[in-house]
Design a protein around this motif. Structure first.
Motif, mmCIF file in Angstrom:
data_model
loop_
_atom_site.group_PDB
_atom_site.id
_atom_site.type_symbol
_atom_site.label_atom_id
_atom_site.label_comp_id
_atom_site.label_asym_id
_atom_site.label_seq_id
_atom_site.Cartn_x
_atom_site.Cartn_y
_atom_site.Cartn_z
ATOM 1 N N ILE A 1 0.845 -1.190 0.000
ATOM 2 C CA ILE A 1 0.000 0.000 0.000
ATOM 3 C C ILE A 1 0.880 1.238 0.000
ATOM 4 N N SER A 2 0.630 2.139 -0.925
ATOM 5 C CA SER A 2 1.346 3.406 -0.996
ATOM 6 C C SER A 2 0.424 4.525 -0.536
ATOM 7 N N LEU A 3 0.939 5.378 0.334
ATOM 8 C CA LEU A 3 0.163 6.479 0.887
ATOM 9 C C LEU A 3 0.968 7.759 0.781
ATOM 10 N N SER A 4 0.274 8.873 0.679
ATOM 11 C CA SER A 4 0.904 10.182 0.682
ATOM 12 C C SER A 4 0.403 10.960 1.888
ATOM 13 N N GLY A 5 1.305 11.708 2.506
ATOM 14 C CA GLY A 5 0.898 12.458 3.692
ATOM 15 C C GLY A 5 1.852 13.587 3.987
ATOM 16 N N ARG A 6 1.737 14.124 5.186
ATOM 17 C CA ARG A 6 2.607 15.224 5.574
ATOM 18 C C ARG A 6 2.906 15.148 7.072
ATOM 19 N N ILE A 7 4.002 15.797 7.445
ATOM 20 C CA ILE A 7 4.412 15.852 8.849
ATOM 21 C C ILE A 7 3.543 16.859 9.590
ATOM 22 N N ARG A 8 3.092 16.453 10.770
ATOM 23 C CA ARG A 8 2.300 17.334 11.621
ATOM 24 C C ARG A 8 2.880 17.340 13.020
ATOM 25 N N VAL A 9 2.527 18.389 13.761
ATOM 26 C CA VAL A 9 2.953 18.460 15.158
ATOM 27 C C VAL A 9 2.248 17.368 15.951
ATOM 28 N N ASN A 10 2.991 16.725 16.833
ATOM 29 C CA ASN A 10 2.407 15.737 17.737
ATOM 30 C C ASN A 10 1.586 16.478 18.788
ATOM 31 N N GLU A 11 0.279 16.402 18.672
ATOM 32 C CA GLU A 11 -0.594 17.170 19.562
ATOM 33 C C GLU A 11 -0.467 16.730 21.012
ATOM 34 N N GLU A 12 -0.003 15.504 21.213
ATOM 35 C CA GLU A 12 0.208 15.040 22.580
ATOM 36 C C GLU A 12 1.378 15.758 23.247
ATOM 37 N N GLU A 13 2.230 16.347 22.425
ATOM 38 C CA GLU A 13 3.400 17.058 22.940
ATOM 39 C C GLU A 13 3.229 18.571 22.858
ATOM 40 N N GLU A 14 2.031 19.052 22.589
ATOM 41 C CA GLU A 14 1.772 20.492 22.574
ATOM 42 C C GLU A 14 1.441 20.975 23.988
ATOM 43 N N MET A 15 1.961 22.134 24.349
ATOM 44 C CA MET A 15 1.769 22.681 25.695
ATOM 45 C C MET A 15 1.457 24.167 25.609
ATOM 46 N N VAL A 16 0.869 24.678 26.682
ATOM 47 C CA VAL A 16 0.531 26.091 26.773
ATOM 48 C C VAL A 16 1.177 26.654 28.035
ATOM 49 N N GLN A 17 1.903 27.770 27.893
ATOM 50 C CA GLN A 17 2.455 28.500 29.052
ATOM 51 C C GLN A 17 1.464 29.601 29.394
ATOM 52 N N GLY B 1 14.205 12.811 17.191
ATOM 53 C CA GLY B 1 15.215 13.282 18.133
ATOM 54 C C GLY B 1 16.263 14.168 17.496
ATOM 55 N N ASP B 2 16.560 13.940 16.209
ATOM 56 C CA ASP B 2 17.556 14.750 15.509
ATOM 57 C C ASP B 2 16.975 16.049 14.970
ATOM 58 N N GLY B 3 15.653 16.184 15.028
ATOM 59 C CA GLY B 3 15.020 17.416 14.562
ATOM 60 C C GLY B 3 15.041 17.607 13.060
ATOM 61 N N ILE B 4 15.145 16.500 12.291
ATOM 62 C CA ILE B 4 15.264 16.646 10.837
ATOM 63 C C ILE B 4 13.899 16.779 10.159
ATOM 64 N N PHE B 5 12.829 16.365 10.841
ATOM 65 C CA PHE B 5 11.498 16.457 10.249
ATOM 66 C C PHE B 5 10.822 17.743 10.695
ATOM 67 N N LYS B 6 10.334 18.483 9.729
ATOM 68 C CA LYS B 6 9.687 19.760 9.998
ATOM 69 C C LYS B 6 8.187 19.631 9.705
ATOM 70 N N PRO B 7 7.346 20.105 10.584
ATOM 71 C CA PRO B 7 5.907 20.087 10.302
ATOM 72 C C PRO B 7 5.594 20.768 8.972
ATOM 73 N N GLY B 8 4.774 20.111 8.171
ATOM 74 C CA GLY B 8 4.432 20.608 6.835
ATOM 75 C C GLY B 8 5.127 19.868 5.720
ATOM 76 N N MET B 9 6.183 19.089 6.029
ATOM 77 C CA MET B 9 6.883 18.320 5.002
ATOM 78 C C MET B 9 5.962 17.274 4.381
ATOM 79 N N PHE B 10 6.088 17.075 3.055
ATOM 80 C CA PHE B 10 5.378 15.997 2.388
ATOM 81 C C PHE B 10 6.215 14.722 2.464
ATOM 82 N N VAL B 11 5.557 13.606 2.700
ATOM 83 C CA VAL B 11 6.235 12.322 2.763
ATOM 84 C C VAL B 11 5.423 11.291 1.995
ATOM 85 N N LYS B 12 6.092 10.223 1.587
ATOM 86 C CA LYS B 12 5.431 9.072 0.979
ATOM 87 C C LYS B 12 5.673 7.861 1.862
ATOM 88 N N GLY B 13 4.632 7.107 2.061
ATOM 89 C CA GLY B 13 4.722 5.918 2.898
ATOM 90 C C GLY B 13 4.398 4.668 2.116
#
Length: 580
Positions: free
Chosen positions: A117-133, A313-325
């Motif tokens: 199965i081939s899928l297309s998608g994009r990187i998003r922020v992990n909402e479980e790791e979002e915080m508010v100060q 952990g390396d910070g190489i993926f940026k939210p908004g990037m297109f990826v293929k799976g």
């Protein structure tokens, strides 16, 4: 003497003239006959195919009668190169210049697998790791130390300085309660806890007690670490208790969100590993795990959201990037699905509701013919072909629009010129592969007698009989267990039930026959996949029905009895296939 010379000269001229009349005329006649013979021979070489005026899909190498309707065949409309009206020939130089390439259907080089199965998608922020100060007390921001979105913040870092009248009053209460520490310890403890609830540290509270001084401007420190995703305030703003100051996101892990089509849902499950590639790092692949499959289908796009969690952990993926799976479905292995015919999306041209490809009809000579195909689901850059192509067919996968443009210039059948119908493959419906359980096959066979009654009623034009037998047919269908069907099979079965209901309610013969066309398009593929039947069943076709596009039906009789025209053309049709 002079007279004799004159007589001799005249005799010579008369002889030459007579010889020219006798032999010269014969020679010209011979040449003319030879040219006529050569012309006729050339004409015969070109017009080497014969067709039926009523059934243009019939092509015979010699004259005779049409095998369908019995009419005398006529010479096919061929051009100077011996091509049919729906064929186009290109030179090898033209193909090379236009970069036209073809692919053999079923060779496995460009095809995927329904289990892959081939899928297309994009990187998003992990909402479980979002915080508010947030601000823990009312006040006015005197200074904001965060300058821009995207700035990294560490826990304990000074974020802002605030003037808080309530905090000033609370400090004064604390200083006053020091003298009551022993006599009223509960009061002292309550005042101290109030400051703790406002996120003042023990050291800050102890400093106030020791110095006895009230601080008018108080620092706000970060309680979490992350990257600033949104600034919600500015210096000089008045803020309320609990009002958010900053939104932070932790990018040590991110989400990859894909859109999966309906037919792919059954092959996906939580825990599946998916291989990822992205344009930012074309030579690397990454692995993520599916953690969520949206339970609600997006009705506009007919897709569901599939989410995978990816370590960053390396910070190489940026939210908004297109990826293929790409993943190999564990369910696909268990189901043992039949191999589907797939073609690249670049081979398909869309003409409204129709989809067409260009088929190379001669392996050695670049002769092409437009062919209509019926497509299934899309899997990445590939389409599943439900009908219209078979393994071994060669289709244009690069430069299809160039071939179509050449067909337009030559006045041949093309996307823009569809007045001349292309040949309809007689095996399109019969070759559709379906996966059916043994219980479904058995139950479906039991409703076929009602179907044959409907067909026979249409042959004699019995409108009320069609309605009556359709009711029996519908009653038999609705009790069949369809829980084991896959998406394509279930879609066909559901349409059959709906169309049976339309036949029940219809009182117009022409409308009933139109419904019967669509009914067979959905029913015949199922019947062709249910295996042996109690009696020999014939798949028959009338090429003139459905506006000369052709229409199928099933019959227990070998003799053609056309349900689409009845007495008007009772024997118009032919046997395409049979089920033993």
């Amino acid at each position: 003497m002079n007279k004799n010379i004159i007589y001799i000269v005249l005799a010579v001229f008369v002889g030459l003239f007579g010889g020219w009349l006798i032999f010269g005329g014969s020679q010209e006649e011979l040449i003319s006959k030879r040219e006529t013979s050569e012309h006729e021979h050339l004409g015969n070489a070109i017009e080497k195919k014969w067709t039926c005026s009523m059934h243009p899909q019939i092509m015979q190498p010699e004259p005779g009668d049409c095998p369908i309707c019995g009419m005398e065949l006529i010479p096919a409309n061929m051009d100077d190169e011996g091509l049919a009206v729906n064929e186009i020939k290109m030179t090898k130089n033209a193909m090379a210049f236009a970069n036209i390439s073809t692919t053999l259907v079923g060779d496995g080089k460009d095809e995927g697998s329904m289990k892959d199965i081939s899928l297309s998608g994009r990187i998003r922020v992990n909402e479980e790791e979002e915080m508010v100060q947030a601000s823990y007390f009312d006040g006015r921001l005197e200074r904001l130390n965060v300058s821009y979105e995207g700035q990294d913040v560490k826990r304990g870092q000074l974020l802002a300085t605030i003037y808080a009248p309530d905090l000033v009053a609370a400090q004064q209460e604390l200083i006053s309660s020091l003298s009551l520490m022993e006599s009223q310890p509960a009061l002292y403890k309550a005042v101290r806890n109030k400051l703790k609830l406002w996120k003042l540290t023990e050291d800050q509270i102890n400093t106030i007690e020791k110095t006895g001084k009230v601080r008018e401007y108080f620092p706000i420190y970060a309680t979490v670490s992350g990257t600033v995703s949104e600034k919600m305030v500015a210096e000089g703003d008045y803020v309320k208790q609990g009002e958010p100051l900053l939104k932070l996101m932790n990018l040590n892990s991110v989400w990859v969100e894909f859109d999966a089509y309906e037919n792919q849902i059954s092959s996906l499950e939580k825990g599946d590993k998916i291989s990822l590639t992205t344009n930012a790092y074309p030579n690397r692949s990454f692995e993520a795990t599916i953690t969520f499959i949206d339970p609600i289908l997006n009705q506009r796009t007919r897709t569901v959201a599939v989410r995978a969690t990816l370590n960053n952990g390396d910070g190489i993926f940026k939210p908004g990037m297109f990826v293929k799976g790409n993943l190999e479905s564990s369910k696909g292995k268990e189901d043992n699905l039949p191999e589907a015919i797939m073609i690249p999306a670049s081979a398909v041209m869309w003409t409204g509701e129709r989809s067409v490809v260009y088929l190379k009809v001669n392996g050695d000579t670049p002769i092409f013919r437009m062919r209509e195909v019926h497509l299934g689901s899309r899997n990445g850059d590939m389409f599943v072909v439900n009908s219209g192509l078979q393994k071994g067919d060669e289709v244009v996968t690069n430069g299809a629009f160039t071939v179509d443009a050449a067909a337009q210039l030559q006045g041949k059948t093309s996307m823009m010129n569809q007045n001349q119908e292309e040949e309809i493959s007689s095996s399109e419906i019969g070759n559709m592969k379906m996966v059916l359980s043994d219980s479904f096959k058995k139950e479906f066979k039991s409703v076929l007698p009602s179907y044959f009654n409907i067909k026979n009623a249409l042959v004699i034009g019995d409108v009320s009989g069609v309605s009556k037998y359709s009711k029996d047919f519908q009653n038999g269908l609705v009790v069949i267990d369809e829980s084991d069907l896959h998406n394509i099979e279930k879609s066909h079965f559901s349409k059959i039930i709906d169309l049976a209901e339309d036949l029940v309610n219809s009182k117009d013969l022409k409308y009933q026959r139109d419904i019967f066309i669509t009914l067979n398009e959905n029913l015949v593929p199922i019947v062709m996949n249910i295996g042996k039947t109690d009696n020999l069943v014939y798949l028959q076709k009338c090429p003139m029905a459905n506006n000369n596009k052709g229409a199928f039906w099933l019959s227990m009789e070998k003799k053609i009895r056309n349900p689409y025209y009845g007495d008007q053309m009772l024997t118009c049709g032919s046997i395409i296939d049979s089920i033993q």
